[in-house]
Design an enzyme around this catalytic site. Structure first.
Site, short mmCIF file in Angstrom:
data_model
loop_
_atom_site.label_atom_id
_atom_site.label_comp_id
_atom_site.label_asym_id
_atom_site.label_seq_id
_atom_site.Cartn_x
_atom_site.Cartn_y
_atom_site.Cartn_z
N ALA A 9 0.77 -1.34 -0.07
CA ALA A 9 -0.05 0.05 0.12
C ALA A 9 0.91 1.24 -0.03
O ALA A 9 2.06 1.32 0.78
CB ALA A 9 -0.99 0.07 1.23
N LEU A 11 0.24 3.81 1.20
CA LEU A 11 0.53 4.48 2.63
C LEU A 11 1.10 3.80 3.75
O LEU A 11 1.01 4.39 4.73
CB LEU A 11 -1.15 4.82 3.00
CG LEU A 11 -1.97 6.05 1.85
CD1 LEU A 11 -3.26 5.94 2.30
CD2 LEU A 11 -0.99 7.27 2.25
N SER A 12 1.84 2.56 3.57
CA SER A 12 2.35 1.82 4.58
C SER A 12 3.53 2.24 4.82
O SER A 12 4.66 2.37 4.15
CB SER A 12 2.38 0.47 4.13
OG SER A 12 3.22 -0.44 4.63
N PRO A 13 3.81 2.65 6.00
CA PRO A 13 5.16 2.86 6.51
C PRO A 13 6.27 2.09 6.38
O PRO A 13 7.54 2.21 6.17
CB PRO A 13 4.92 3.21 7.88
CG PRO A 13 3.93 2.65 8.35
CD PRO A 13 2.99 2.47 7.10
N ALA A 15 6.16 -0.38 4.00
CA ALA A 15 6.67 -0.49 2.56
C ALA A 15 7.33 0.60 2.30
O ALA A 15 8.58 0.22 1.67
CB ALA A 15 5.26 -0.36 1.74
#
Length: 198
Positions: A9, A11-13, A15
């Site tokens: 995603a 918005l995933s920190p 990732a």
């Protein structure tokens, strides 16, 4: 040729903290990558997870410790509470899907988009931010407007595929449709499996 399906995603920190390590591992082993951005919050609801804001305080507290610690360990700039989070991750995901269909350095585009959120206080729901990231990654900024219907369809299909394949968080890597790895801290294991050492 080995292949990695990369579910993530924008918005995933976690990732974001993966940086370009996936691309380095793929290059090392001659593997291909399919980037599969998906709606992580909806996936949480369908796989027994919860959005960060709904988690038990002890989990929220640990997240607030772990994320800055991992960022420091990796030497990456990081803001635990970015100005534009959460926001709508769909427009940036559609741009990634369009870029992948075009061909080019999709990994760089993903990193630029996530850096915009977690290090630069920019809103990736805004067209201008997505266009800027596309241009910096070597893509035509107009890709932000192209293939929106196809992007939306692929984004929805990525979610269904993620749930079907047992993906419950991000980043999530599936090697050759068999070996599963959850989290940026499992990239070393992905590398070892590809090397036949694990």
């Amino acid at each position: 040729m080995p292949h990695i399906d990369y579910f993530f995603a924008t918005l995933s920190p976690y990732a974001y903290l993966a940086g370009n390590r996936l691309e380095e591992i793929a290059a090392k082993h001659g593997a291909t990558i399919t980037y599969k951005p998906f709606d992580l919050i909806t996936a949480f609801g369908r796989t027994g997870g919860q959005p960060p804001k709904d988690r038990h305080p002890s989990r929220q507290e640990y997240r607030a410790i772990e994320l800055p610690r991992q960022a420091k360990k990796l030497g990456m700039p990081f803001n635990l509470k970015p100005a534009h989070w959460p926001t709508n991750g769909a427009p940036s995901s559609y741009a990634i899907i369009a870029a992948q269909n075009e061909g080019g350095d999709v990994g760089k585009l993903c990193q630029l988009i996530m850096t915009a959120v977690w290090a630069e206080e920019r809103d990736i729901a805004e067209d201008a931010v997505v266009r800027d990231c596309l241009e910096k990654a070597g893509f035509d900024p107009a890709l932000a407007d192209k293939g929106l219907l196809q992007g939306a369809d692929t984004y929805a299909r990525n979610l269904e595929e993620a749930v079907e394949k047992g993906v419950f968080g991000a980043p999530f890597y599936i090697l050759d449709d068999v070996h599963k790895f959850w989290g940026q801290d499992r990239l070393e294991d992905l590398d070892l499996v590809m090397a036949g050492k694990l």
